[in-house]
Design a protein around this motif. Sequence first.
Motif, PDB file in Angstrom:
ATOM      1  N   GLY A 163      31.526  39.148  51.109  1.00 47.60           N
ATOM      2  CA  GLY A 163      31.761  38.447  50.734  1.00 47.60           C
ATOM      3  C   GLY A 163      32.494  37.108  50.907  1.00 47.60           C
ATOM      4  O   GLY A 163      32.756  35.625  50.415  1.00 47.60           O
ATOM      5  N   LEU A 164      33.022  36.965  52.051  1.00 46.31           N
ATOM      6  CA  LEU A 164      33.750  36.237  52.864  1.00 46.31           C
ATOM      7  C   LEU A 164      32.501  35.340  53.354  1.00 46.31           C
ATOM      8  O   LEU A 164      32.423  33.854  53.568  1.00 46.31           O
ATOM      9  CB  LEU A 164      34.426  36.888  54.347  1.00 46.31           C
ATOM     10  CG  LEU A 164      35.866  37.298  53.460  1.00 46.31           C
ATOM     11  CD1 LEU A 164      36.380  38.010  55.169  1.00 46.31           C
ATOM     12  CD2 LEU A 164      36.352  36.831  53.226  1.00 46.31           C
ATOM     13  N   PHE A 165      31.170  35.446  53.822  1.00 46.34           N
ATOM     14  CA  PHE A 165      29.913  34.750  54.285  1.00 46.34           C
ATOM     15  C   PHE A 165      30.157  34.054  53.156  1.00 46.34           C
ATOM     16  O   PHE A 165      29.175  32.846  53.220  1.00 46.34           O
ATOM     17  CB  PHE A 165      28.817  35.720  54.208  1.00 46.34           C
ATOM     18  CG  PHE A 165      27.528  35.019  55.410  1.00 46.34           C
ATOM     19  CD1 PHE A 165      27.981  34.954  56.383  1.00 46.34           C
ATOM     20  CD2 PHE A 165      26.640  35.093  54.363  1.00 46.34           C
ATOM     21  CE1 PHE A 165      27.068  34.206  56.462  1.00 46.34           C
ATOM     22  CE2 PHE A 165      25.170  34.568  54.589  1.00 46.34           C
ATOM     23  CZ  PHE A 165      25.453  34.277  55.917  1.00 46.34           C
ATOM     24  N   ASN A 223      30.800  38.112  45.846  1.00 44.30           N
ATOM     25  CA  ASN A 223      32.527  37.815  45.672  1.00 44.30           C
ATOM     26  C   ASN A 223      32.165  39.558  45.244  1.00 44.30           C
ATOM     27  O   ASN A 223      33.262  39.456  45.166  1.00 44.30           O
ATOM     28  CB  ASN A 223      32.285  36.480  44.322  1.00 44.30           C
ATOM     29  CG  ASN A 223      34.546  36.593  44.722  1.00 44.30           C
ATOM     30  OD1 ASN A 223      34.297  37.395  42.834  1.00 44.30           O
ATOM     31  ND2 ASN A 223      34.846  36.089  45.480  1.00 44.30           N
ATOM     32  N   PHE A 281      33.575  41.696  46.819  1.00 46.41           N
ATOM     33  CA  PHE A 281      35.351  41.834  47.099  1.00 46.41           C
ATOM     34  C   PHE A 281      35.707  43.263  46.001  1.00 46.41           C
ATOM     35  O   PHE A 281      37.195  44.133  46.624  1.00 46.41           O
ATOM     36  CB  PHE A 281      36.248  41.232  47.279  1.00 46.41           C
ATOM     37  CG  PHE A 281      36.157  39.909  47.371  1.00 46.41           C
ATOM     38  CD1 PHE A 281      36.420  40.334  49.171  1.00 46.41           C
ATOM     39  CD2 PHE A 281      36.003  38.510  47.445  1.00 46.41           C
ATOM     40  CE1 PHE A 281      35.839  38.861  49.653  1.00 46.41           C
ATOM     41  CE2 PHE A 281      36.307  37.919  48.337  1.00 46.41           C
ATOM     42  CZ  PHE A 281      35.637  37.797  49.775  1.00 46.41           C
ATOM     43  N   ILE A 326      39.430  41.249  53.421  1.00 45.80           N
ATOM     44  CA  ILE A 326      39.597  41.444  54.603  1.00 45.80           C
ATOM     45  C   ILE A 326      40.710  41.983  55.370  1.00 45.80           C
ATOM     46  O   ILE A 326      40.273  42.224  56.990  1.00 45.80           O
ATOM     47  CB  ILE A 326      40.976  40.076  54.819  1.00 45.80           C
ATOM     48  CG1 ILE A 326      39.709  38.886  54.125  1.00 45.80           C
ATOM     49  CG2 ILE A 326      41.277  39.369  56.137  1.00 45.80           C
ATOM     50  CD1 ILE A 326      40.284  37.696  53.880  1.00 45.80           C
ATOM     51  N   GLY A 330      40.063  40.120  47.314  1.00 47.23           N
ATOM     52  CA  GLY A 330      39.597  39.572  48.530  1.00 47.23           C
ATOM     53  C   GLY A 330      40.611  40.296  50.393  1.00 47.23           C
ATOM     54  O   GLY A 330      40.035  40.189  51.078  1.00 47.23           O
ATOM     55  N   GLN A 331      42.224  39.911  49.465  1.00 45.01           N
ATOM     56  CA  GLN A 331      42.926  40.449  51.009  1.00 45.01           C
ATOM     57  C   GLN A 331      42.528  41.591  51.044  1.00 45.01           C
ATOM     58  O   GLN A 331      43.004  41.871  52.655  1.00 45.01           O
ATOM     59  CB  GLN A 331      43.987  40.296  50.198  1.00 45.01           C
ATOM     60  CG  GLN A 331      45.097  38.843  50.991  1.00 45.01           C
ATOM     61  CD  GLN A 331      46.249  38.545  50.645  1.00 45.01           C
ATOM     62  OE1 GLN A 331      46.599  37.925  49.031  1.00 45.01           O
ATOM     63  NE2 GLN A 331      47.059  38.080  51.269  1.00 45.01           N
TER      64      GLN A 331
END
Lengths: 262, 204
Positions: free
Chosen positions: B32-34, B39, B42, B52, B48-49
């Motif tokens: 999802g960061l790529f 998305n 996540f 991570i 998302g957080q």
Amino acid sequence: MADTINQSGRKGFLVDTSKCIGCRSCQVACKQWNKLEADKTANMGSTENPRDLTPALYNRIRFIEQESSGQTVWQFLNQRCMHCGDAGCIKVCPSPGALYRTKEGSVVFNKEKCIACKYCVSACPFNIPRYDSNDKVAKCHLCYDRIAAGMSPACAKACPTQALQFGNRNDLIKKATAAKKKLYGVDDLLGLGVVYALEGPPEQYGLPAKPEIPTSIFLWKDVIKPLGILGFWGSIGAVLLHYVTVGPQRTEETEEKGGSHE
Amino acid sequence: MSNYIERFSTRQRVLHWIVTASFFTLVLSGVGLFSRLFNGYFNFFGGGQNAILIHKIAGPIFFLSSAYMYLDHRAEISSFDSNDMEWFRKAGGYLSREPHHFHIGRYNPGQKMFALFIAVATLVLGITGLFIWVPTAFPRWIVQISLMLHGLMFVGSIMFMVLHVYLATIGNPGTVQGMLYGDVRKDWARHHHPRWYRERTGGK
Ligand code: SF4
Ligand code: SF4
Ligand code: SF4
């Protein structure tokens, strides 16, 4: 969510450095409107204060000291997010809606959507985004709330000398060009939302002469990313193709027993 | 006499599956960061957080276990002999149905290349990951290059991984058993790794 921009309806600033008197009304007005805490500062032997943008300081006046026939003269530059037409920060942000473009063309953030990856700071040609104590992005949002309500941004409103002019970007550029101003940011990065009328070379003001999204960021997002997605599906395709054409390598005994079991 | 021969010890298997589990955790939390296209991934982590955070936990696990795995195998995977060259020339026999006979030891050159690539990728992903972890603590250009290299190594790893999973499962029936139970069929060993088989059994 493609980052597209409507140039004719685009709103922006024209910052005329020749008119700026360094009063910092803009700094203060921004803080007030956005209810931003004061930053603790230290005397660093200069009138410039604070020395950098912070999560609670969306714009600031950069003091450029110059010797001119034995005298010290100052030039001032209002530093802030440029609301780039091709915004590196939006390009790399993995969280839709954390950084987005308004219909006026400004680049706005939403802390709720920000996932604190801090990618945007690496992709910004002007090193603008800052992070608050929760690691959420903070920068000038061009007073999108005021603009939506038909007002001008707090900083422009507070400027006593018209050094900060806000309005239709094309009109502002047209007027400044007619007045023979030396403009910065008209075409770079599909046009900056903050166009400067400078009295010297951009470098003198700490601005990149040719602002660009950093090459490695371009390679990352525009080359590696699409190739990677292609490569992933390509390798799956290749493997499946191999399976149905050449087929698995069977040893004699597994063959006798009827071949592959997954 | 048993039909099976031990290929991987319990320790090696556990290590391999730690590497695997952390790798796929990294892929799922990182994809999802790529790209914003992914998305939705996540959501597996509750946003998302959190993704991570999981990425930052799985990262060091992968780095350490993968580095250990490399050190464990480095002698076996970093030397190539003329038999290996022959294997390379014929692409391991994977491009035709013709029977082939390579004098392959414990690992074939493809597996060696894979292991070496993963070793390099582990190092690069680990170092660049550190810069990306706290980007504001390092000069911008270092973080910018790190983001690029991290993405590049991710892409390489994921492509190699597709190949690795295929060849270890349906591409070469009988292979994954070694990683699951430790034992492989003797005929599998004779077929794929004849030299290793001879060394282990002293002939037939
Ligand atoms: S100046 Fe930086 S933060 Fe502002 S829009 Fe451009 S890339 Fe984004
Ligand atoms: S436009 Fe608004 S947010 Fe941006 S610097 Fe001016 S007052 Fe602050
Ligand atoms: S308010 Fe206007 S004159 Fe004062 S510092 Fe800001 S830009 Fe300059």
